[in-house]
Design a protein around this motif. Structure first.
Motif, short mmCIF file in Angstrom:
data_model
loop_
_atom_site.label_atom_id
_atom_site.label_comp_id
_atom_site.label_asym_id
_atom_site.label_seq_id
_atom_site.Cartn_x
_atom_site.Cartn_y
_atom_site.Cartn_z
N LEU A 1 -51.74 84.56 47.89
CA LEU A 1 -51.27 84.85 49.24
C LEU A 1 -52.26 84.28 50.26
N PRO A 2 -51.78 83.84 51.43
CA PRO A 2 -52.69 83.32 52.44
C PRO A 2 -53.60 84.43 52.98
N LYS A 3 -54.89 84.09 53.18
CA LYS A 3 -55.85 85.06 53.70
C LYS A 3 -55.71 85.25 55.21
N THR A 4 -55.37 84.20 55.92
CA THR A 4 -55.23 84.26 57.37
C THR A 4 -54.01 83.45 57.79
N GLY A 5 -53.65 83.57 59.07
CA GLY A 5 -52.58 82.75 59.58
C GLY A 5 -51.40 83.57 60.03
N PRO B 1 -73.51 80.42 72.39
CA PRO B 1 -72.92 81.12 71.24
C PRO B 1 -72.57 80.12 70.14
N VAL B 2 -72.89 80.49 68.89
CA VAL B 2 -72.64 79.63 67.75
C VAL B 2 -71.85 80.41 66.71
N TYR B 3 -70.76 79.82 66.24
CA TYR B 3 -69.98 80.41 65.15
C TYR B 3 -69.52 79.28 64.24
N CYS B 4 -69.84 79.37 62.98
CA CYS B 4 -69.42 78.36 62.01
C CYS B 4 -68.23 78.91 61.23
N VAL B 5 -67.16 78.17 61.24
CA VAL B 5 -65.94 78.59 60.55
C VAL B 5 -66.10 78.34 59.06
N ASP B 6 -65.84 79.37 58.27
CA ASP B 6 -65.91 79.28 56.82
C ASP B 6 -64.54 78.85 56.30
N PRO B 7 -64.46 77.67 55.70
CA PRO B 7 -63.15 77.18 55.22
C PRO B 7 -62.50 78.09 54.19
N SER B 8 -63.30 78.87 53.48
CA SER B 8 -62.71 79.74 52.46
C SER B 8 -61.86 80.85 53.07
N LEU B 9 -62.04 81.13 54.36
CA LEU B 9 -61.22 82.14 55.04
C LEU B 9 -59.77 81.70 55.18
#
Length: 81
Positions: free
Chosen positions: A71-75, A54-62
């Motif tokens: 406002l923060p998008k995630t966290g 399985p491959v997943y690349c984390v998008d820093p813009s998230l």
């Protein structure tokens, strides 16, 4: 959610299509959808191979902030308005 879990269990544990018959390694690229219970691509990879990578690349813009309000998008931050 319970229905999806039950259907997935029946699908993966019953005969027919769910019998593993492949060899080699299959790469499954996850984009935005990380569901595993009802993911057709993941199921096909599981049936047709010995190993799944399985491959997943984390998008820093998230992990940035929203354009207009900052406002923060995630966290885990709770924003009170």
């Amino acid at each position: 959610m319970e229905k999806v879990c039950e259907e997935s269990f029946v699908r993966y544990s019953s005969g027919g299509l769910s019998k593993k018959r492949g060899k080699g390694v299959v790469i499954v690229w996850f984009s935005n959808d990380l569901r595993v219970l009802d993911n057709e691509a993941l199921f096909r990879a599981w049936v047709s191979s010995e190993v799944i990578l399985p491959v997943y690349c984390v998008d820093p813009s998230l992990f940035g902030t929203t354009h207009y309000f900052g406002l923060p998008k995630t966290g885990g931050t709770v924003v009170q308005l």
